[in-house]
Motif scaffolding. Structure first.
Motif, PDB file in Angstrom:
ATOM      1  N   PHE A   1      -6.979  -1.893  -4.193  1.00 46.20           N
ATOM      2  CA  PHE A   1      -5.865  -2.772  -4.534  1.00 46.20           C
ATOM      3  C   PHE A   1      -5.764  -2.956  -6.043  1.00 46.20           C
ATOM      4  O   PHE A   1      -4.670  -2.937  -6.612  1.00 46.20           O
TER       5      PHE A   1
ATOM      6  N   GLN B   1     -11.732  -2.287  -0.517  1.00 44.14           N
ATOM      7  CA  GLN B   1     -10.338  -2.713  -0.509  1.00 44.14           C
ATOM      8  C   GLN B   1      -9.972  -3.360  -1.847  1.00 44.14           C
ATOM      9  O   GLN B   1      -8.905  -3.089  -2.405  1.00 44.14           O
TER      10      GLN B   1
ATOM     11  N   ASN C   1      -4.959   4.020   3.083  1.00 44.94           N
ATOM     12  CA  ASN C   1      -4.975   3.597   1.673  1.00 44.94           C
ATOM     13  C   ASN C   1      -4.254   4.591   0.765  1.00 44.94           C
ATOM     14  O   ASN C   1      -4.633   4.772  -0.395  1.00 44.94           O
TER      15      ASN C   1
ATOM     16  N   GLU D   1      -8.642 -10.278   3.301  1.00 47.32           N
ATOM     17  CA  GLU D   1      -7.924  -9.048   2.975  1.00 47.32           C
ATOM     18  C   GLU D   1      -7.061  -9.249   1.738  1.00 47.32           C
ATOM     19  O   GLU D   1      -6.523 -10.329   1.517  1.00 47.32           O
ATOM     20  N   CYS D   2      -6.914  -8.187   0.972  1.00 50.85           N
ATOM     21  CA  CYS D   2      -6.079  -8.218  -0.225  1.00 50.85           C
ATOM     22  C   CYS D   2      -4.604  -8.070   0.135  1.00 50.85           C
ATOM     23  O   CYS D   2      -4.267  -7.489   1.160  1.00 50.85           O
ATOM     24  N   ARG D   3      -3.760  -8.588  -0.719  1.00 47.56           N
ATOM     25  CA  ARG D   3      -2.309  -8.460  -0.574  1.00 47.56           C
ATOM     26  C   ARG D   3      -1.687  -8.499  -1.960  1.00 47.56           C
ATOM     27  O   ARG D   3      -2.260  -9.007  -2.909  1.00 47.56           O
TER      28      ARG D   3
ATOM     29  N   LEU E   1       4.680  -5.369   4.263  1.00 46.69           N
ATOM     30  CA  LEU E   1       4.083  -5.989   5.442  1.00 46.69           C
ATOM     31  C   LEU E   1       5.039  -6.998   6.070  1.00 46.69           C
ATOM     32  O   LEU E   1       5.184  -7.065   7.277  1.00 46.69           O
TER      33      LEU E   1
ATOM     34  N   THR F   1       1.028  -4.416   1.394  1.00 47.29           N
ATOM     35  CA  THR F   1      -0.349  -4.023   1.645  1.00 47.29           C
ATOM     36  C   THR F   1      -0.412  -2.495   1.554  1.00 47.29           C
ATOM     37  O   THR F   1       0.569  -1.841   1.214  1.00 47.29           O
TER      38      THR F   1
END
Length: 117
Positions: A79, A75, A16, A41-43, A22, A11
């Motif tokens: 990403f 986000q 940022n 949430e992005c990953r 993570l 992450t």
């Protein structure tokens, strides 16, 4: 079907500005991996996918870009723009999977995509 795997989730830090690890896991349960992908949430993840073919057992590294529909727009943008830098840092990635919901990252579908590469 055999589902042995090892994965690392990535992450961004709170500012940022840095990609961070993570979690890493040696879990053999693909569903557990999916449960680590949050709905909002992005990953990114690298997954050592184990599967069977007519030629026997195989392992391939798969890069995941997880960007769910319910994630915040900022986000998603950060990403997306950081993905290539992380992706290029890995050697031996056999396939890349982009997912916006869980139906796009199901085990059998991912195995089929990996087999085509």
């Amino acid at each position: 079907m055999h589902k042995k795997s090892t994965y690392i989730l990535f992450t961004l830090n709170k500012d940022n500005t840095e990609i961070i690890v993570l979690k890493s896991s040696e879990s053999t349960d693909y569903d557990e991996f999916l449960s680590e992908l949050p709905e909002t949430e992005c990953r990114w993840a690298v997954y050592d996918l184990a599967f069977e073919t007519d030629g026997g057992k195989r392992n391939k590294l798969v890069f995941y870009h997880w960007s769910p529909d319910d994630a915040k727009i900022k986000q998603k943008m950060v990403f997306a723009s950081s993905r290539d830098a992380l992706r290029r840092s890995f050697v031996g990635i056999a396939a890349e999977i982009q997912g916006t919901d869980y139906s796009e990252v199901q085990f059998n579908d991912v195995v089929e995509k990996v087999k085509r590469h």
